[in-house]
Design an enzyme around this catalytic site. Sequence first.
Site, mmCIF file in Angstrom:
data_model
loop_
_atom_site.group_PDB
_atom_site.id
_atom_site.type_symbol
_atom_site.label_atom_id
_atom_site.label_comp_id
_atom_site.label_asym_id
_atom_site.label_seq_id
_atom_site.Cartn_x
_atom_site.Cartn_y
_atom_site.Cartn_z
ATOM 1 C CE1 TYR A 145 0.819 0.358 4.367
ATOM 2 C CE2 TYR A 145 -0.826 -1.375 4.705
ATOM 3 C CZ TYR A 145 0.191 -0.356 5.175
ATOM 4 O OH TYR A 145 0.499 -0.669 6.468
ATOM 5 C CE LYS B 121 5.138 -0.403 6.878
ATOM 6 N NZ LYS B 121 6.058 -1.255 7.750
HETATM 7 C C1 HXC Z 1 -7.118 5.353 16.471
HETATM 8 C C2 HXC Z 1 -5.315 5.155 17.778
HETATM 9 C C3 HXC Z 1 -5.360 3.735 18.014
HETATM 10 C C4 HXC Z 1 -6.487 3.197 17.387
HETATM 11 C C5 HXC Z 1 -3.316 4.292 18.767
HETATM 12 N N1 HXC Z 1 -4.174 5.312 18.446
HETATM 13 N N2 HXC Z 1 -4.293 3.108 18.535
HETATM 14 N N3 HXC Z 1 -6.142 5.858 17.011
HETATM 15 N N4 HXC Z 1 -7.346 4.015 16.349
HETATM 16 N N5 HXC Z 1 -6.633 1.901 16.963
HETATM 17 C C6 HXC Z 1 -3.544 6.919 18.885
HETATM 18 C C7 HXC Z 1 -3.728 6.825 20.019
HETATM 19 O O1 HXC Z 1 -5.102 7.556 20.643
HETATM 20 C C8 HXC Z 1 -2.675 8.293 20.455
HETATM 21 O O2 HXC Z 1 -3.368 9.532 19.821
HETATM 22 C C9 HXC Z 1 -1.603 7.945 19.427
HETATM 23 O O3 HXC Z 1 -2.400 6.967 18.424
HETATM 24 C C10 HXC Z 1 -0.530 7.242 19.973
HETATM 25 O O4 HXC Z 1 -0.950 6.213 20.878
HETATM 26 P P1 HXC Z 1 0.052 5.539 21.912
HETATM 27 O O5 HXC Z 1 -0.736 4.102 22.399
HETATM 28 O O6 HXC Z 1 0.236 6.275 23.123
HETATM 29 O O7 HXC Z 1 1.551 5.241 21.219
HETATM 30 P P2 HXC Z 1 2.371 4.232 21.517
HETATM 31 O O8 HXC Z 1 2.455 3.600 22.785
HETATM 32 O O9 HXC Z 1 3.723 4.889 20.886
HETATM 33 O O10 HXC Z 1 1.973 2.977 20.169
HETATM 34 C C11 HXC Z 1 2.443 3.244 18.822
HETATM 35 C C12 HXC Z 1 1.232 2.612 18.071
HETATM 36 C C13 HXC Z 1 1.141 0.867 18.609
HETATM 37 C C14 HXC Z 1 1.743 2.450 16.528
HETATM 38 C C15 HXC Z 1 -0.064 3.553 18.231
HETATM 39 O O11 HXC Z 1 -0.040 0.507 18.051
HETATM 40 C C16 HXC Z 1 2.340 0.390 18.453
HETATM 41 O O12 HXC Z 1 3.319 0.627 19.158
HETATM 42 N N6 HXC Z 1 2.226 -0.636 17.786
HETATM 43 C C17 HXC Z 1 3.319 -1.492 17.564
HETATM 44 C C18 HXC Z 1 3.083 -2.891 17.128
HETATM 45 C C19 HXC Z 1 2.532 -2.936 15.832
HETATM 46 O O13 HXC Z 1 1.677 -2.087 15.558
HETATM 47 N N7 HXC Z 1 2.717 -3.886 14.858
HETATM 48 C C20 HXC Z 1 2.181 -4.158 13.588
HETATM 49 C C21 HXC Z 1 2.952 -3.864 12.603
HETATM 50 S S1 HXC Z 1 1.964 -4.501 11.240
HETATM 51 P P3 HXC Z 1 -4.127 10.626 21.036
HETATM 52 O O14 HXC Z 1 -4.552 11.771 20.172
HETATM 53 O O15 HXC Z 1 -5.175 9.839 21.691
HETATM 54 O O16 HXC Z 1 -2.931 11.034 21.880
HETATM 55 C C22 HXC Z 1 2.321 -3.788 9.912
HETATM 56 C C23 HXC Z 1 2.201 -4.395 8.794
HETATM 57 C C24 HXC Z 1 1.712 -3.698 7.784
HETATM 58 O O17 HXC Z 1 2.716 -2.700 9.926
HETATM 59 C C25 HXC Z 1 1.348 -4.410 6.216
HETATM 60 C C26 HXC Z 1 0.307 -5.391 6.357
HETATM 61 C C27 HXC Z 1 0.093 -5.884 4.670
#
Ligand code: HXC
Length: 276
Positions: free
Chosen positions: A160, A175
């Site tokens: 994407y 990305k």
């Molecule tokens: C809307 C969201 C949300 C959701 C988080 N936020 N999750 N908004 N829907 N589901 C918002 C929060 O409200 C906050 O904004 C801001 O994002 C930061 O959230 P935090 O939890 O404080 O941040 P942090 O702890 O740094 O976490 C980062 C993250 C988290 C990206 C949000 O998901 C993470 O760390 N993930 C790491 C693992 C991961 O996602 N792996 C998957 C990768 S797979 P506000 O305004 O409320 O403060 C991948 C594959 C892609 O990438 C390709 C597939 C084909």
Amino acid sequence: MNTAVPNTNSQALYGSWGFEDRTYIVTGGGSGIGRAVALALVGAGARVVVAGRTPEKLEETVELAGKAGGEALAVPTDVRDPEAVEALVAAGVERFGRLDGLVNNAAGNFVAPGIDLSPNGWHAVVDIVLNGTYYCTRAVARHLREQGTGGSILSVIATYAWHGHPGTVHSAAAKAGVLAMTRTLAVELAPLGVRLNCIAPGPTETEGAGAALWATPTARDRVLSTVPSARFATPEEIADTSLFLLSERSAYVTGECLTVDGGQWLGKQVYGQSKG
Ligand code: HXC
């Protein structure tokens, strides 16, 4: 239809691919694709520095590497922090004496409509995926220049990045930035013998991606129905392709992106045709 997953063994596959005594940093190396790449590298004779935010997960990877007869080092790192990234590179060099490459695998993702995304939500993903990849690439490339050996840098993106996808505006934009960065730096760094490439995995069976992108059985089935090969990738399959791009077997490949998605993005069923 044969949808069997190939059974791979990294020592047998890559024993002669020149990974012996080489050292690679793998970000997001405590789980999923990052862990699979780290273990495949170790199986092929390399030493690995795994970086990520959760020390326990990194230590698990180190333990698995040790059980496989290899050596790995865990360096808890948030790739959003450039100073922490510098410290990561220094720790790897101090422990293993050299670096030969980097796998930018750390990612953050969640599905949300772009119009409703908060600025902080945008920053969270863009900081990890785009800024973090740049900080790591810069730090490793500078070390490779100083070391005078060349090396290979691989970044994990997604298709994407070029076709876009609703609900992924933060990740898709980041990305796409990584792809543009890869192509740009591939040309800048080619004279130093440093290659940069990307890999674009399709849906891969990992906990992180599953929780973020197909959290329910219905969502999972919907994703699966978009894959002409009719299955998810295994992390080990993504590791196989990664090792090819890291190794000297791809020595003349730079600035490229290799898609490993079972035909998913080419198979978009715009006119409703079944996947046969
Ligand atoms: C809307 C969201 C949300 C959701 C988080 N936020 N999750 N908004 N829907 N589901 C918002 C929060 O409200 C906050 O904004 C801001 O994002 C930061 O959230 P935090 O939890 O404080 O941040 P942090 O702890 O740094 O976490 C980062 C993250 C988290 C990206 C949000 O998901 C993470 O760390 N993930 C790491 C693992 C991961 O996602 N792996 C998957 C990768 S797979 P506000 O305004 O409320 O403060 C991948 C594959 C892609 O990438 C390709 C597939 C084909």
